[in-house]
Design a protein around this motif. Sequence first.
Motif, PDB file in Angstrom:
ATOM      1  N   ASN A   1     -24.266 -10.446   9.326  1.00 30.95           N
ATOM      2  CA  ASN A   1     -23.962  -9.788  11.237  1.00 30.95           C
ATOM      3  C   ASN A   1     -22.868  -9.472  11.318  1.00 30.95           C
ATOM      4  O   ASN A   1     -21.867  -9.784  12.832  1.00 30.95           O
ATOM      5  CB  ASN A   1     -24.583 -11.100  12.010  1.00 30.95           C
ATOM      6  N   HIS A   2     -21.278  -9.630  10.640  1.00 33.45           N
ATOM      7  CA  HIS A   2     -20.342  -9.312  10.424  1.00 33.45           C
ATOM      8  C   HIS A   2     -20.072  -7.926  10.204  1.00 33.45           C
ATOM      9  O   HIS A   2     -18.770  -7.786  10.073  1.00 33.45           O
ATOM     10  CB  HIS A   2     -19.432 -10.052  10.209  1.00 33.45           C
ATOM     11  N   VAL A   3     -20.334  -6.836  10.491  1.00 38.91           N
ATOM     12  CA  VAL A   3     -20.058  -5.826   9.975  1.00 38.91           C
ATOM     13  C   VAL A   3     -20.241  -5.285  12.263  1.00 38.91           C
ATOM     14  O   VAL A   3     -20.972  -5.416  12.903  1.00 38.91           O
ATOM     15  CB  VAL A   3     -21.507  -5.464  10.159  1.00 38.91           C
ATOM     16  N   GLY A   4     -18.366  -4.093  11.477  1.00 35.40           N
ATOM     17  CA  GLY A   4     -18.191  -3.743  13.100  1.00 35.40           C
ATOM     18  C   GLY A   4     -17.190  -2.616  12.920  1.00 35.40           C
ATOM     19  O   GLY A   4     -16.846  -2.586  12.071  1.00 35.40           O
ATOM     20  N   ALA A   5     -16.636  -2.337  14.119  1.00 37.73           N
ATOM     21  CA  ALA A   5     -15.742  -2.085  13.859  1.00 37.73           C
ATOM     22  C   ALA A   5     -14.194  -2.119  14.259  1.00 37.73           C
ATOM     23  O   ALA A   5     -14.283  -3.767  13.020  1.00 37.73           O
ATOM     24  CB  ALA A   5     -15.268  -0.639  15.475  1.00 37.73           C
ATOM     25  N   THR A   6     -13.080  -1.593  13.861  1.00 38.06           N
ATOM     26  CA  THR A   6     -11.995  -1.976  13.981  1.00 38.06           C
ATOM     27  C   THR A   6     -10.723  -2.299  14.900  1.00 38.06           C
ATOM     28  O   THR A   6      -9.679  -2.941  15.082  1.00 38.06           O
ATOM     29  CB  THR A   6     -11.415  -1.170  12.776  1.00 38.06           C
ATOM     30  N   PRO A   7     -11.308  -3.056  16.251  1.00 39.63           N
ATOM     31  CA  PRO A   7     -10.438  -2.634  17.425  1.00 39.63           C
ATOM     32  C   PRO A   7      -9.830  -4.648  16.882  1.00 39.63           C
ATOM     33  O   PRO A   7     -10.791  -5.373  16.828  1.00 39.63           O
ATOM     34  CB  PRO A   7     -11.467  -2.424  18.384  1.00 39.63           C
ATOM     35  N   ILE A   8      -9.060  -4.889  17.289  1.00 38.38           N
ATOM     36  CA  ILE A   8      -8.054  -6.069  17.513  1.00 38.38           C
ATOM     37  C   ILE A   8      -7.350  -6.177  19.020  1.00 38.38           C
ATOM     38  O   ILE A   8      -6.720  -6.012  19.725  1.00 38.38           O
ATOM     39  CB  ILE A   8      -7.004  -6.698  16.408  1.00 38.38           C
ATOM     40  N   ASP A   9      -8.628  -7.792  19.894  1.00 41.44           N
ATOM     41  CA  ASP A   9      -8.154  -7.969  20.840  1.00 41.44           C
ATOM     42  C   ASP A   9      -7.523  -8.929  21.693  1.00 41.44           C
ATOM     43  O   ASP A   9      -7.798  -9.935  20.639  1.00 41.44           O
ATOM     44  CB  ASP A   9     -10.072  -8.089  21.859  1.00 41.44           C
ATOM     45  N   GLU A  10      -6.272  -8.793  21.247  1.00 43.81           N
ATOM     46  CA  GLU A  10      -5.089  -9.894  21.184  1.00 43.81           C
ATOM     47  C   GLU A  10      -6.062 -10.640  22.401  1.00 43.81           C
ATOM     48  O   GLU A  10      -4.883 -11.483  23.058  1.00 43.81           O
ATOM     49  CB  GLU A  10      -4.094  -9.855  21.489  1.00 43.81           C
ATOM     50  N   THR A  11      -5.741 -10.405  23.588  1.00 47.06           N
ATOM     51  CA  THR A  11      -7.022 -10.763  24.561  1.00 47.06           C
ATOM     52  C   THR A  11      -7.414 -11.805  24.460  1.00 47.06           C
ATOM     53  O   THR A  11      -7.483 -12.733  25.665  1.00 47.06           O
ATOM     54  CB  THR A  11      -6.943  -9.688  25.828  1.00 47.06           C
TER      55      THR A  11
ATOM     56  N   SER B   1     -19.946 -15.258   9.429  1.00 43.21           N
ATOM     57  CA  SER B   1     -21.440 -14.895   9.968  1.00 43.21           C
ATOM     58  C   SER B   1     -21.398 -15.944  10.451  1.00 43.21           C
ATOM     59  O   SER B   1     -20.852 -17.379  10.805  1.00 43.21           O
ATOM     60  CB  SER B   1     -22.310 -15.323   9.320  1.00 43.21           C
ATOM     61  N   PHE B   2     -22.695 -16.397  11.722  1.00 38.76           N
ATOM     62  CA  PHE B   2     -23.192 -17.423  12.602  1.00 38.76           C
ATOM     63  C   PHE B   2     -23.956 -18.204  11.570  1.00 38.76           C
ATOM     64  O   PHE B   2     -24.001 -19.682  12.677  1.00 38.76           O
ATOM     65  CB  PHE B   2     -23.860 -16.977  13.542  1.00 38.76           C
ATOM     66  N   GLY B   3     -24.117 -18.057  10.624  1.00 36.80           N
ATOM     67  CA  GLY B   3     -25.297 -19.176  10.749  1.00 36.80           C
ATOM     68  C   GLY B   3     -26.494 -19.295  11.049  1.00 36.80           C
ATOM     69  O   GLY B   3     -27.267 -18.082  11.775  1.00 36.80           O
ATOM     70  N   THR B   4     -27.838 -19.374  10.651  1.00 37.81           N
ATOM     71  CA  THR B   4     -29.827 -19.992  11.052  1.00 37.81           C
ATOM     72  C   THR B   4     -29.196 -20.929  12.007  1.00 37.81           C
ATOM     73  O   THR B   4     -30.241 -20.664  12.546  1.00 37.81           O
ATOM     74  CB  THR B   4     -30.448 -19.789   9.788  1.00 37.81           C
ATOM     75  N   LYS B   5     -28.722 -21.270  12.601  1.00 37.43           N
ATOM     76  CA  LYS B   5     -28.690 -22.762  12.938  1.00 37.43           C
ATOM     77  C   LYS B   5     -27.836 -22.415  14.333  1.00 37.43           C
ATOM     78  O   LYS B   5     -26.641 -22.692  14.619  1.00 37.43           O
ATOM     79  CB  LYS B   5     -28.365 -24.345  13.060  1.00 37.43           C
ATOM     80  N   LYS B   6     -28.091 -22.914  15.402  1.00 36.30           N
ATOM     81  CA  LYS B   6     -27.670 -22.720  16.856  1.00 36.30           C
ATOM     82  C   LYS B   6     -25.981 -23.758  16.888  1.00 36.30           C
ATOM     83  O   LYS B   6     -25.142 -23.472  17.741  1.00 36.30           O
ATOM     84  CB  LYS B   6     -28.687 -22.983  18.263  1.00 36.30           C
ATOM     85  N   SER B   7     -26.522 -25.393  16.227  1.00 32.79           N
ATOM     86  CA  SER B   7     -25.114 -25.846  15.969  1.00 32.79           C
ATOM     87  C   SER B   7     -24.075 -25.196  15.541  1.00 32.79           C
ATOM     88  O   SER B   7     -23.299 -26.267  15.685  1.00 32.79           O
ATOM     89  CB  SER B   7     -25.992 -26.956  15.170  1.00 32.79           C
ATOM     90  N   TYR B   8     -24.640 -24.946  14.694  1.00 34.51           N
ATOM     91  CA  TYR B   8     -22.820 -24.101  14.094  1.00 34.51           C
ATOM     92  C   TYR B   8     -21.833 -23.997  15.194  1.00 34.51           C
ATOM     93  O   TYR B   8     -20.573 -24.027  15.357  1.00 34.51           O
ATOM     94  CB  TYR B   8     -23.091 -23.089  12.935  1.00 34.51           C
ATOM     95  N   SER B   9     -22.805 -22.624  15.976  1.00 33.87           N
ATOM     96  CA  SER B   9     -22.095 -21.658  16.147  1.00 33.87           C
ATOM     97  C   SER B   9     -21.812 -22.999  18.059  1.00 33.87           C
ATOM     98  O   SER B   9     -20.707 -23.178  18.512  1.00 33.87           O
ATOM     99  CB  SER B   9     -22.951 -20.953  17.593  1.00 33.87           C
ATOM    100  N   ASP B  10     -22.466 -23.276  18.420  1.00 34.86           N
ATOM    101  CA  ASP B  10     -21.854 -24.588  19.141  1.00 34.86           C
ATOM    102  C   ASP B  10     -20.949 -25.541  18.838  1.00 34.86           C
ATOM    103  O   ASP B  10     -20.081 -25.606  19.469  1.00 34.86           O
ATOM    104  CB  ASP B  10     -23.057 -25.715  19.235  1.00 34.86           C
ATOM    105  N   SER B  11     -20.595 -25.774  17.684  1.00 37.68           N
ATOM    106  CA  SER B  11     -20.137 -26.326  17.207  1.00 37.68           C
ATOM    107  C   SER B  11     -18.200 -26.146  17.186  1.00 37.68           C
ATOM    108  O   SER B  11     -17.855 -26.519  17.219  1.00 37.68           O
ATOM    109  CB  SER B  11     -20.097 -27.229  16.252  1.00 37.68           C
ATOM    110  N   ALA B  12     -18.604 -24.548  17.061  1.00 36.25           N
ATOM    111  CA  ALA B  12     -17.534 -24.181  16.457  1.00 36.25           C
ATOM    112  C   ALA B  12     -16.531 -23.430  17.846  1.00 36.25           C
ATOM    113  O   ALA B  12     -15.455 -24.362  18.127  1.00 36.25           O
ATOM    114  CB  ALA B  12     -17.429 -23.180  16.053  1.00 36.25           C
ATOM    115  N   THR B  13     -17.584 -23.576  18.988  1.00 31.82           N
ATOM    116  CA  THR B  13     -17.383 -23.438  20.232  1.00 31.82           C
ATOM    117  C   THR B  13     -16.469 -25.126  21.038  1.00 31.82           C
ATOM    118  O   THR B  13     -15.610 -25.120  21.158  1.00 31.82           O
ATOM    119  CB  THR B  13     -17.754 -23.404  21.392  1.00 31.82           C
ATOM    120  N   LYS B  14     -17.077 -25.468  20.985  1.00 30.61           N
ATOM    121  CA  LYS B  14     -17.051 -26.914  21.072  1.00 30.61           C
ATOM    122  C   LYS B  14     -15.569 -27.709  20.216  1.00 30.61           C
ATOM    123  O   LYS B  14     -14.646 -28.331  21.360  1.00 30.61           O
ATOM    124  CB  LYS B  14     -18.257 -28.631  20.735  1.00 30.61           C
ATOM    125  N   LEU B  15     -15.227 -28.010  19.032  1.00 30.54           N
ATOM    126  CA  LEU B  15     -14.231 -28.204  18.399  1.00 30.54           C
ATOM    127  C   LEU B  15     -12.607 -27.186  18.789  1.00 30.54           C
ATOM    128  O   LEU B  15     -11.896 -27.312  19.187  1.00 30.54           O
ATOM    129  CB  LEU B  15     -14.587 -28.032  16.596  1.00 30.54           C
TER     130      LEU B  15
END
Length: 232
Positions: free
Chosen positions: A101-111, A20-34
């Motif tokens: 927010n992690h409910v989804g379909a099943t494709p695996i996009d290796e690109t 999940s993404f969590g409730t703070k934008k900082s979590y997402s920003d930190s994942a992207t930056k790391l």
Amino acid sequence: MTKETTTTTTKTVCVFCGSSFGTKKSYSDSATKLGQLLAERGYGLVYGGGTTGLMGLIAKSVFSNGGSVHGVIPDALVSKERADPDKIEAINKELLNNVDNHVGATPIDETKYGKTTIVPDMHSRKKMMALEANSGFVAMPGGFGTLEEIMEITTWSQLGIHKRPIVLFNVDGFYDCFIEFLNKAIENGFISKTNGNIVSIATTPEEVIEKLESYVVPQGRFNLTWQNELKD
């Protein structure tokens, strides 16, 4: 997509984090930056194989910045932690604060997310990730699974199974209460002071890299012989 294990030849870090993404934008920003910094410093990523939440963000960031990515996911979780690429933007924008927010379909996009190995169970997933993580382990914000994974790998270090860096990425104080618990366990004699140094604490993506690269294996860990576990 492959069901075979390949030998890791590059520096590889395992990152445990939420699907999940969590409730703070900082979590997402930190994942992207790391993810960006890992790729720039020549590290590959091995992770839990999801395309949603922080898992998906760090995988996509490492891969888009030229790093290698290997996701390892149990067959039973493919439909839960792999979302249709067309839904990812909507998930980011509309479901940021929803733990489901992690409910989804099943494709695996290796690109976009690199190589994926599907394994039969959670034990196989964790062992494969641990075997490939020749340069350390990082825990970002997450839930039950993230906490269980980082504590197991910490216990393995205490038992002498491996001596690789372990970094708790304390984004926006997410792990403050957990760090307080660890200090309380040391204070009350359940963790030795030296073994308390098995886990390093970082508060920024840059500090995560620094902690990985400057890690010193603590004294006082068990010097046991393990025949069928990780080899350092």
